[in-house]
Design a protein around this motif. Structure first.
Motif, mmCIF file in Angstrom:
data_model
loop_
_atom_site.group_PDB
_atom_site.id
_atom_site.type_symbol
_atom_site.label_atom_id
_atom_site.label_comp_id
_atom_site.label_asym_id
_atom_site.label_seq_id
_atom_site.Cartn_x
_atom_site.Cartn_y
_atom_site.Cartn_z
ATOM 1 N N PRO A 332 0.897 -1.379 0.144
ATOM 2 C CA PRO A 332 -0.031 0.154 -0.176
ATOM 3 C C PRO A 332 1.007 1.452 -0.101
ATOM 4 C CG PRO A 332 -0.201 -1.022 1.947
ATOM 5 C CD PRO A 332 0.679 -2.005 1.366
ATOM 6 N N GLU A 333 2.002 1.229 0.734
ATOM 7 C CA GLU A 333 2.926 2.147 0.600
ATOM 8 C C GLU A 333 3.272 2.819 -0.986
ATOM 9 O OE1 GLU A 333 3.642 -0.449 2.075
ATOM 10 O OE2 GLU A 333 3.964 -0.105 4.137
ATOM 11 N N GLY A 334 3.451 1.794 -1.784
ATOM 12 C CA GLY A 334 3.755 2.213 -3.294
ATOM 13 C C GLY A 334 2.547 2.947 -3.754
ATOM 14 N N ARG A 335 1.125 2.581 -3.473
ATOM 15 C CA ARG A 335 0.068 3.086 -3.973
ATOM 16 C C ARG A 335 0.117 4.522 -3.427
ATOM 17 N NH1 ARG A 335 -2.150 -1.950 -3.026
ATOM 18 N NH2 ARG A 335 -3.065 -1.326 -1.120
ATOM 19 N N GLN A 336 0.202 4.721 -1.964
ATOM 20 C CA GLN A 336 0.381 5.910 -1.447
ATOM 21 C C GLN A 336 1.428 6.955 -2.129
ATOM 22 O OE1 GLN A 336 0.461 4.208 2.580
ATOM 23 N NE2 GLN A 336 -0.604 6.415 3.006
ATOM 24 N N LEU A 337 2.589 6.466 -2.578
ATOM 25 C CA LEU A 337 3.309 7.306 -3.381
ATOM 26 C C LEU A 337 3.061 7.873 -4.567
ATOM 27 C CD1 LEU A 337 6.690 5.627 -2.064
ATOM 28 C CD2 LEU A 337 6.134 7.898 -1.405
ATOM 29 N N GLY A 338 2.051 7.273 -5.050
ATOM 30 C CA GLY A 338 1.530 7.462 -6.397
ATOM 31 C C GLY A 338 2.154 7.083 -7.702
ATOM 32 N N TYR A 339 2.913 5.988 -7.656
ATOM 33 C CA TYR A 339 3.608 5.436 -8.975
ATOM 34 C C TYR A 339 2.312 5.044 -9.942
ATOM 35 C CZ TYR A 339 7.783 4.788 -6.347
ATOM 36 O OH TYR A 339 8.792 4.820 -5.430
ATOM 37 N N ASP A 340 2.609 5.425 -11.445
ATOM 38 C CA ASP A 340 1.661 5.023 -12.182
ATOM 39 C C ASP A 340 1.561 3.484 -12.465
ATOM 40 O OD1 ASP A 340 1.070 7.458 -12.985
ATOM 41 O OD2 ASP A 340 2.578 7.690 -14.354
ATOM 42 N N GLU A 341 2.875 2.709 -12.303
ATOM 43 C CA GLU A 341 2.729 1.363 -12.388
ATOM 44 C C GLU A 341 4.049 0.700 -11.274
ATOM 45 O OE1 GLU A 341 4.316 -1.544 -16.132
ATOM 46 O OE2 GLU A 341 3.741 0.511 -16.319
ATOM 47 N N ILE A 342 3.682 -0.325 -10.856
ATOM 48 C CA ILE A 342 4.195 -0.841 -9.711
ATOM 49 C C ILE A 342 4.388 -2.530 -10.169
ATOM 50 C CG2 ILE A 342 4.311 -1.656 -7.195
ATOM 51 C CD1 ILE A 342 2.597 0.894 -6.583
ATOM 52 N N HIS A 343 5.596 -2.714 -9.981
ATOM 53 C CA HIS A 343 6.061 -4.036 -10.121
ATOM 54 C C HIS A 343 6.798 -4.876 -9.164
ATOM 55 C CE1 HIS A 343 4.735 -4.668 -14.377
ATOM 56 N NE2 HIS A 343 5.231 -3.356 -14.580
ATOM 57 N N THR A 344 6.115 -5.713 -8.370
ATOM 58 C CA THR A 344 6.979 -6.395 -7.162
ATOM 59 C C THR A 344 7.234 -8.099 -7.374
ATOM 60 O OG1 THR A 344 4.510 -6.962 -6.346
ATOM 61 C CG2 THR A 344 5.419 -5.119 -5.545
ATOM 62 N N ALA A 345 7.553 -8.740 -6.574
ATOM 63 C CA ALA A 345 8.250 -10.006 -6.873
ATOM 64 C C ALA A 345 6.987 -10.844 -7.634
ATOM 65 C CB ALA A 345 8.617 -10.583 -5.541
ATOM 66 N N ASP A 346 5.794 -10.636 -7.264
ATOM 67 C CA ASP A 346 4.894 -11.740 -7.906
ATOM 68 C C ASP A 346 4.619 -11.162 -9.419
ATOM 69 O OD1 ASP A 346 4.592 -13.295 -5.727
ATOM 70 O OD2 ASP A 346 2.968 -11.848 -4.927
ATOM 71 N N SER A 347 4.843 -9.638 -9.662
ATOM 72 C CA SER A 347 4.396 -9.477 -11.081
ATOM 73 C C SER A 347 5.514 -9.308 -12.024
ATOM 74 C CB SER A 347 3.755 -8.196 -10.811
ATOM 75 O OG SER A 347 4.313 -6.938 -10.704
ATOM 76 N N LEU A 348 6.628 -9.688 -11.814
ATOM 77 C CA LEU A 348 7.936 -9.368 -12.399
ATOM 78 C C LEU A 348 8.164 -10.542 -13.467
ATOM 79 C CD1 LEU A 348 10.343 -7.681 -9.925
ATOM 80 C CD2 LEU A 348 9.585 -6.864 -12.207
ATOM 81 N N GLY A 349 7.379 -11.721 -13.216
ATOM 82 C CA GLY A 349 7.471 -12.743 -13.896
ATOM 83 C C GLY A 349 8.809 -13.484 -13.989
ATOM 84 N N TYR A 350 9.145 -13.509 -12.870
ATOM 85 C CA TYR A 350 10.461 -14.310 -12.671
ATOM 86 C C TYR A 350 10.076 -15.952 -12.360
ATOM 87 C CZ TYR A 350 14.950 -16.043 -10.530
ATOM 88 O OH TYR A 350 16.090 -16.820 -10.212
ATOM 89 N N ARG A 351 10.861 -16.895 -13.202
ATOM 90 C CA ARG A 351 10.350 -18.142 -12.978
ATOM 91 C C ARG A 351 11.727 -18.878 -12.662
ATOM 92 N NH1 ARG A 351 6.445 -16.150 -13.144
ATOM 93 N NH2 ARG A 351 4.754 -16.250 -14.437
ATOM 94 N N GLY A 352 12.809 -18.202 -12.190
ATOM 95 C CA GLY A 352 14.102 -19.118 -11.732
ATOM 96 C C GLY A 352 14.014 -19.204 -10.494
ATOM 97 N N PRO A 353 14.886 -19.742 -9.652
ATOM 98 C CA PRO A 353 15.099 -20.251 -8.394
ATOM 99 C C PRO A 353 15.538 -18.640 -7.451
ATOM 100 C CG PRO A 353 17.164 -20.667 -9.257
ATOM 101 C CD PRO A 353 16.308 -20.452 -10.425
ATOM 102 N N PRO A 354 14.822 -18.829 -6.119
ATOM 103 C CA PRO A 354 15.222 -17.775 -5.373
ATOM 104 C C PRO A 354 16.900 -17.842 -5.095
ATOM 105 C CG PRO A 354 14.363 -19.387 -4.131
ATOM 106 C CD PRO A 354 14.100 -19.832 -5.332
ATOM 107 N N MET A 355 17.675 -16.697 -4.980
ATOM 108 C CA MET A 355 18.790 -16.540 -4.637
ATOM 109 C C MET A 355 19.386 -16.428 -3.348
ATOM 110 S SD MET A 355 20.514 -17.270 -7.493
ATOM 111 C CE MET A 355 19.545 -17.843 -9.048
ATOM 112 N N GLY A 356 19.182 -17.258 -2.504
ATOM 113 C CA GLY A 356 19.299 -17.146 -1.104
ATOM 114 C C GLY A 356 18.387 -16.052 -0.467
ATOM 115 N N TRP A 357 18.641 -15.065 0.001
ATOM 116 C CA TRP A 357 17.704 -14.224 0.645
ATOM 117 C C TRP A 357 16.826 -13.364 -0.504
ATOM 118 C CZ3 TRP A 357 16.048 -9.251 0.281
ATOM 119 C CH2 TRP A 357 15.292 -8.950 1.239
ATOM 120 N N ALA A 358 17.449 -13.360 -1.541
ATOM 121 C CA ALA A 358 16.933 -12.479 -2.711
ATOM 122 C C ALA A 358 15.964 -13.371 -3.701
ATOM 123 C CB ALA A 358 17.805 -11.974 -3.596
#
Length: 552
Positions: A332-358
């Protein structure tokens, strides 16, 4: 009968001594985060004062409750000292109970992300049980020391020792002795700082009310602007050994490769708001132009809807885009900041394995930013006015603690949906052992920063042109436990463009050509970067720029 009574009183005396030693140890813990072991003092004056008061109470339920209260005080002080020690190690500052209590949910979330839910529960329950056991033992010893009653004169003596010692300490008579009052000092310090913090937050509320609102950046009209935060990238990586042995040659190579690609680069030194963590506070500081030094300030800034660079670029007719691979749930913080478009982990389309913490490697994140910029440019050329450009902000993850695994770049043309990174599946997942091995984390730190710089430079070579301005900066220094004591809060800020004229204003404000930052005397507070951009780009260029065109 007399012998039996004297024997029982002797046992009560031994219990009282054990209670004193345990309470004394608990009350000395506030010294450990800054003095280490052994502590600077050996006798806490609060211990005889509290025990003397207990001995003067008549046998009753009130005295039993008082024993429990004293034990609670001791355990609470020790818990505060533990928090202070963690804050010193991770962020190089003492704990501020007024503002840091709000970080508990974030700390729990971080532990779950790094250690997993079962181990986090085990550690939390283990700590809770340990504190409960210590408190219960102290309560039992204090209560049992009154059976049979000890001479009330002992209580008077202990009370006099505690009160008299505190008076002598206040008069400066105990400065060179192993006698002190660290618990009282800790509580007094936190109380005074709470009052100061409350006043500072009230003053900060006044700053929020003086919001100038969104202001356009005419000098960047038609120019794509990319603001990228590199996790844990501080000047210590460039200036302190052994990290500098790896990072300085990498920066020299990056500078040479960018120059060969026709790009110019200048670097400044920026003082972040935090050290060792809380990246989002530094993101908010740069965007808002306000010193966002605590979670409370961050929430106040959002709730007051203070304008930010997001609004400024929107006023400059830029699309505004946030790419945040570290956000794994609703934001919700991103929406409050008012970006036109937001991409987070779920919407970036990544299909590879996690890289440790990342959740994904930096190269994939940068590639996605390039894809979004290309798509926006194509849309601009087809359907919108020529001046339309994009402001993109991203926060990378590969150089986040515990800096494992460290991977290498792959062919940019093969990044795709990230399956190419499957060769590193399962690497760096043993968080428990990593967090316990400081030397291993130190060994991984510089290679992780090296990889992050390579990924950012690769993006610049592929995407930055004459109509692009790229700003790459560290979000904060790494923890002092990794990079050494007193590292400060300075981070590098690299500015890259294919148009040297876009960088001239930075050279007049303490930046210097190349990839190495200037000295600390040229450091600029991160809260002033927004104002700096407005000074540099307050006027439109002499010749209007054509539509944003990547790499041209």
């Amino acid at each position: 009968m007399t012998l039996s009574f004297e024997s029982a009183r002797a046992k009560a005396g031994w219990r009282l001594l054990l209670a004193w030693l345990l309470l004394n140890a608990l009350l000395l813990t506030p010294e450990l985060p800054w003095a280490g072991f052994p502590p600077h003092h050996w006798l806490a004056l609060e211990a005889p004062l509290l025990i003397g008061l207990l001995l003067l109470l008549p046998p009753s339920r009130l005295r039993r409750w008082a024993c429990a209260a004293v034990a609670l005080i001791g355990v609470t002080i020790a818990l505060g000292a533990l928090g202070d020690g963690l804050m010193q190690a991770m962020q190089g500052r003492s704990i501020n109970l007024y503002t840091d209590v709000s970080l508990l949910p974030i700390l729990i979330e971080l532990l779950v992300a790094n250690l997993g839910l079962p181990l986090t529960l085990a550690l939390t329950c283990g700590l809770g049980l340990a504190l409960f056991a210590v408190g219960w033992a102290l309560t039992a010893l204090l209560a049992a020391s009154h059976r049979p009653p000890l001479p009330r004169g002992l209580g008077v003596v202990l009370l006099a020792v505690g009160a008299g010692g505190l008076a002598l300490q206040h008069a400066g008579r105990l400065e060179s002795t192993p006698i002190g009052s660290p618990a009282l000092g800790f509580v007094t310090f936190e109380w005074q700082r709470a009052l100061e913090t409350r006043n500072a937050l009230a003053a900060f509320g006044g700053e929020l009310q003086s919001d100038p609102g969104a202001r356009a950046l005419p000098g960047l009209a038609g120019t794509d602007v990319v603001l990228g935060f590199i996790e844990s990238y501080g000047v210590a990586a460039i200036e302190r050994e052994p990290f500098a042995d790896e990072i300085r040659p990498r920066l020299a190579q990056v500078q040479a490769e960018l120059a060969a690609a026709g790009l110019s680069m200048v670097t400044g030194r920026v003082t972040a708001s935090t050290l060792g963590g809380q990246s989002w506070l530094n993101h908010a500081t740069l965007l808002s132009g306000l010193p966002i030094t605590s979670q409370l300030r961050f929430e106040l800034m959002l709730n007051r809807h203070h304008s930010t660079l997001v609004d400024d670029f929107a006023a400059s007719d830029h699309r505004t885009l946030a790419v945040m691979p570290g956000i794994i749930r609703d934001w919700p913080e991103g929406r409050q900041l008012g970006y036109d478009e937001i991409h987070t982990a779920d919407s970036l389309g990544y299909r590879g394995p996690p890289m440790g913490w990342a959740s994904m490697p930096d190269q994939f994140t940068w590639k996605r930013v390039g894809d979004y910029l290309d798509a926006a440019a194509a849309s601009t050329n087809a359907t919108t006015p020529a001046s339309r450009a994009t402001f993109a902000e991203l926060a990378t993850l590969s150089s986040h603690a515990p800096w494992s695994p460290v991977i290498t770049l792959v062919d940019w043309n093969r990044v795709g949906d990230g399956e190419v990174f499957s060769r590193w599946a399962g690497a760096g997942d043993d968080y428990a052992s990593l967090w316990q091995n400081t030397e291993a984390m130190r060994a991984h730190y510089a290679p992780a920063i090296d990889y992050a710089l390579q990924a950012a430079a690769g993006f610049a070579e592929r995407q930055v042109g004459k109509h692009t301005l790229m700003l790459i900066l560290g979000d904060h220094q790494a923890a002092p436990s990794i990079i050494g004591p007193s590292p400060g809060k300075d981070v590098p800020l690299h500015v890259i463009s294919g148009d040297p004229a876009l960088l001239e204003g930075f050279l007049h404000n303490g930046f210097r050509p190349g990839a190495l930052p200037p000295g600390p005397e040229q450091a600029i507070p991160m809260s002033q970067i927004r104002a700096l951009l407005h000074r540099i780009y307050a006027a439109a260029p002499a010749l209007s720029r054509p539509a944003a065109a990547h790499g041209s």
